[in-house]
Design an enzyme around this catalytic site. Structure first.
Site, mmCIF file in Angstrom:
data_model
loop_
_atom_site.group_PDB
_atom_site.id
_atom_site.type_symbol
_atom_site.label_atom_id
_atom_site.label_comp_id
_atom_site.label_asym_id
_atom_site.label_seq_id
_atom_site.Cartn_x
_atom_site.Cartn_y
_atom_site.Cartn_z
ATOM 1 N N ARG A 180 41.613 36.842 43.649
ATOM 2 C CA ARG A 180 42.030 37.209 42.295
ATOM 3 C C ARG A 180 42.300 38.694 42.142
ATOM 4 N NH1 ARG A 180 41.320 34.254 38.234
ATOM 5 N NH2 ARG A 180 40.975 36.155 37.066
ATOM 6 N N LYS B 146 33.324 46.645 48.590
ATOM 7 C CA LYS B 146 34.520 45.799 48.471
ATOM 8 C C LYS B 146 35.219 46.049 47.137
ATOM 9 C CE LYS B 146 34.152 41.321 47.119
ATOM 10 N NZ LYS B 146 35.032 41.074 45.961
ATOM 11 N N CYS C 121 38.956 29.920 38.888
ATOM 12 C CA CYS C 121 38.253 29.937 40.174
ATOM 13 C C CYS C 121 36.898 29.288 39.977
ATOM 14 C CB CYS C 121 38.120 31.355 40.716
ATOM 15 S SG CYS C 121 36.966 32.359 39.810
ATOM 16 N N PRO D 124 40.873 34.597 32.904
ATOM 17 C CA PRO D 124 42.257 34.968 32.595
ATOM 18 C C PRO D 124 42.508 36.468 32.795
ATOM 19 C CG PRO D 124 41.011 34.559 30.577
ATOM 20 C CD PRO D 124 40.085 34.276 31.716
ATOM 21 N N VAL D 125 43.793 36.866 32.782
ATOM 22 C CA VAL D 125 44.135 38.297 32.903
ATOM 23 C C VAL D 125 44.909 38.764 31.667
ATOM 24 C CG1 VAL D 125 44.070 38.405 35.436
ATOM 25 C CG2 VAL D 125 46.188 37.731 34.295
ATOM 26 N N ASP D 126 44.650 38.084 30.537
ATOM 27 C CA ASP D 126 45.377 38.407 29.304
ATOM 28 C C ASP D 126 45.189 39.855 28.866
ATOM 29 O OD1 ASP D 126 42.686 37.315 28.966
ATOM 30 O OD2 ASP D 126 42.980 37.600 26.831
ATOM 31 N N GLN D 127 44.021 40.424 29.146
ATOM 32 C CA GLN D 127 43.761 41.801 28.702
ATOM 33 C C GLN D 127 44.580 42.812 29.506
ATOM 34 O OE1 GLN D 127 41.770 42.299 25.936
ATOM 35 N NE2 GLN D 127 41.866 40.065 25.967
ATOM 36 N N ARG E 57 34.368 37.017 52.923
ATOM 37 C CA ARG E 57 35.204 37.756 51.974
ATOM 38 C C ARG E 57 34.502 39.037 51.527
ATOM 39 N NH1 ARG E 57 36.024 34.879 46.941
ATOM 40 N NH2 ARG E 57 36.728 36.962 46.522
ATOM 41 N N ILE F 188 28.480 36.677 31.573
ATOM 42 C CA ILE F 188 29.829 37.157 31.924
ATOM 43 C C ILE F 188 30.759 35.995 32.278
ATOM 44 C CG2 ILE F 188 31.181 38.704 33.425
ATOM 45 C CD1 ILE F 188 29.178 40.311 31.881
HETATM 46 C C1 UD1 Z 1 35.041 42.189 38.628
HETATM 47 C C2 UD1 Z 1 34.470 42.131 40.021
HETATM 48 C C3 UD1 Z 1 33.584 40.922 40.165
HETATM 49 C C4 UD1 Z 1 32.508 40.925 39.069
HETATM 50 C C5 UD1 Z 1 33.136 41.094 37.699
HETATM 51 C C6 UD1 Z 1 32.131 41.286 36.584
HETATM 52 C C7 UD1 Z 1 36.187 43.171 41.372
HETATM 53 C C8 UD1 Z 1 37.266 43.000 42.389
HETATM 54 N N1 UD1 Z 1 35.569 42.040 40.956
HETATM 55 O O1 UD1 Z 1 35.834 41.019 38.441
HETATM 56 O O2 UD1 Z 1 32.971 40.954 41.434
HETATM 57 O O3 UD1 Z 1 31.810 39.700 39.096
HETATM 58 O O4 UD1 Z 1 34.001 42.251 37.698
HETATM 59 O O5 UD1 Z 1 31.317 42.379 36.839
HETATM 60 O O6 UD1 Z 1 35.870 44.271 40.969
HETATM 61 N N2 UD1 Z 1 38.321 38.390 31.037
HETATM 62 C C9 UD1 Z 1 39.254 37.838 30.171
HETATM 63 N N3 UD1 Z 1 40.519 38.351 30.171
HETATM 64 C C10 UD1 Z 1 40.906 39.369 30.981
HETATM 65 C C11 UD1 Z 1 39.947 39.934 31.843
HETATM 66 C C12 UD1 Z 1 38.660 39.426 31.870
HETATM 67 O O7 UD1 Z 1 38.942 36.910 29.420
HETATM 68 O O8 UD1 Z 1 42.085 39.775 30.939
HETATM 69 C C13 UD1 Z 1 36.926 37.877 31.051
HETATM 70 C C14 UD1 Z 1 36.571 37.186 32.381
HETATM 71 O O9 UD1 Z 1 36.985 35.838 32.403
HETATM 72 C C15 UD1 Z 1 35.069 37.359 32.409
HETATM 73 C C16 UD1 Z 1 34.860 38.730 31.749
HETATM 74 O O10 UD1 Z 1 36.038 38.974 30.994
HETATM 75 O O11 UD1 Z 1 34.455 36.370 31.641
HETATM 76 C C17 UD1 Z 1 34.643 39.876 32.709
HETATM 77 O O12 UD1 Z 1 35.612 39.818 33.731
HETATM 78 P P1 UD1 Z 1 36.117 41.074 34.548
HETATM 79 O O13 UD1 Z 1 35.216 42.247 34.330
HETATM 80 O O14 UD1 Z 1 37.566 41.256 34.275
HETATM 81 O O15 UD1 Z 1 35.939 40.557 36.031
HETATM 82 P P2 UD1 Z 1 36.855 40.954 37.236
HETATM 83 O O16 UD1 Z 1 37.403 42.310 36.984
HETATM 84 O O17 UD1 Z 1 37.798 39.840 37.542
#
Ligand code: UD1
Length: 421
Positions: free
Chosen positions: A97, A22, A121, A127-130, A401, A331
């Site tokens: 997401r 997925k 969630c 967040p997606v700030d990065q 899902r 995480i």
């Molecule tokens: C992806 C996976 C999910 C998995 C996760 C961690 C997909 C579709 N989903 O989710 O199944 O559980 O990796 O291995 O591949 N963060 C920020 N800002 C950002 C981006 C991330 O603060 O802009 C934080 C998140 O809140 C979290 C951590 O960084 O605490 C890691 O998140 P991230 O690796 O981005 O998870 P996803 O890519 O959403």
């Protein structure tokens, strides 16, 4: 709403086929936005999240053609030559997401995008700030208006990007955006997950110039255009790990095919510590469980360390193990929702911040429990399979899902499980 009824206590035995991943399929579908030529993906899992992503792409003007359905792995061809609406509406983003993965490709190909912010969630704020910070560094103008990220850029420019934390979809979004940028982009602190590598391999086959995927520094030299290709999606390592845990918890002996142990070192290591016998073949894994598992402590971290997406399943197997396990989630801030449901089945779990202490009990008893997110649901299925008596899992739309035909695959392994409408 569908429920899953499990009559526990049967050891899983036999063979099951693992589906395409997925978390590799979702970014790969978005990669189709980067080209005017058709992209064909094979081994696409039949999952609700995939259907959501296809719906999202279709309303942007992507033509989608499917071959095969039902229990066969699907082949999907995406043609984004008529892409005309670079918008991801809230109605779709709120249910998944990973929709945010359209942001990078749209910014690169269309020079504009309007993507709803996903919001929080069940497992945390996320967040997606990065993602946004990276696009800004590549010269995009971004603004958040009415809950949407608006991106504008005539052409993205290569840049040196450093993410504050390791982010999987963040790395994927920025890698896709950089493929069509002007000049070289370097992503430092990049995610090393195998799904990032699978995406990079497909992008390279489309003509992208990427090196370093699978390490924490990825270099991308932008090109003027990408072409179409055909790409087979990697096997789902989390689905694989989940079935291994189900066999481990029930004292089973199973063989999983069309998968690979090479993405699962940390998980297999822990299963062996728990006392399981594991045999690795080129495209298959066999697990034979001991009479009783040993407790195994773990700490989640980015790949190649123990995956957060396997934490809940290991909590389930530890509930029945000999001894006490300490589980640390590093995480996501709220990823122990399954613990209270496992306690309803008779587990002995204490939560202290991001640490769970699980004392093994001799047996679990079936009960009605509620699925709260995808992997939490998987942990309840594992516990239900191992428990005495009947377990009814509510809200299994979460399972749909991310687990293709879960009740059919489990039934093929001898489990007594049925979907209740
Ligand atoms: C992806 C996976 C999910 C998995 C996760 C961690 C997909 C579709 N989903 O989710 O199944 O559980 O990796 O291995 O591949 N963060 C920020 N800002 C950002 C981006 C991330 O603060 O802009 C934080 C998140 O809140 C979290 C951590 O960084 O605490 C890691 O998140 P991230 O690796 O981005 O998870 P996803 O890519 O959403």
């Amino acid at each position: 709403m569908d429920k899953l009824l499990i009559e526990g206590g049967t050891a899983l035995t036999g063979e099951a086929i693992i589906s395409g991943a997925k978390n590799a399929a979702l970014p790969l579908l978005c990669a189709a936005l980067l080209t005017r030529e058709p992209l064909t993906l094979t081994n696409v899992p039949a999952l609700h999240d995939i259907a959501t992503m296809l719906k999202l792409l279709a309303q942007m003007g992507v033509k989608i053609e499917k071959v095969g359905s039902g229990s066969t792995a699907e082949t999907i061809t995406l043609d984004a030559s008529g892409l005309h609406n670079p918008v991801a509406p809230y109605e779709l983003v709120k249910t998944m997401r990973a929709s945010v993965l359209v942001l990078g490709p749209l910014a690169a190909r269309c020079g504009e995008a309007r993507v709803s912010l996903p919001g929080g969630c069940a497992i945390g704020a996320r967040p997606v700030d990065q993602h946004i910070k990276g696009l800004n560094a590549m010269g995009a103008e971004t603004a958040v208006e009415q809950g949407y990220v608006q991106v504008r850029a005539s052409r993205l420019k290569g840049a040196r990007l450093f993410t504050d934390m390791v982010t999987v979809t963040g790395t994927e979004n920025l890698m896709m955006a950089a493929c069509l940028a002007d000049g070289e982009t370097v992503i430092e602190n990049a995610a090393r997950e195998p799904e990032v590598v699978d995406l990079a391999n497909c992008l390279v086959a489309m003509g992208a110039r990427i090196s370093g995927a699978g390490t924490d520094v990825i270099r991308i030299r932008g090109v003027g255009r990408l072409s179409g290709t055909t790409h087979r999606i990697m096997p789902d390592r989390i689905e694989t790990g989940t079935y291994l845990c189900a066999a481990a918890a029930t004292g089973g002996d199973i063989r999983l095919t069309r998968t690979s142990a090479c993405y699962l070192d940390a998980v297999i290591d822990k299963l062996m510590d728990a006392g399981c016998e594991i045999t690795v073949e080129r495209d298959a894994i066999r697990l034979k469980a001991p009479a009783r598992l040993n407790a195994v402590s773990l700490r989640t971290s980015p790949y190649p360390a123990f995956p957060t997406d396997m934490q809940a399943q290991f909590m389930a197997i530890n509930t029945l193990a000999e001894g006490t396990a300490v589980i640390r989630e590093t995480i996501f801030e709220n990823r122990f929702m399954h613990a209270v449901e496992l306690i309803r089945l008779g587990a002995d779990i204490r939560i202290d911040g991001n640490t769970a202490i699980v004392r093994g009990v001799p047996a679990l008893q079936g009960a009605t429990v509620m699925a709260t997110d995808l992997r939490a649901s998987a942990s309840l299925v594992i516990a239900g399979l191992a428990a005495r008596g009947e377990t009814l899992i509510e809200r299994i739309y979460h399972l749909d899902r991310g687990y293709e035909h879960i009740e059919t695959k489990l039934a093929a392994l001898g489990a007594r499980v049925k979907r209740v409408k």
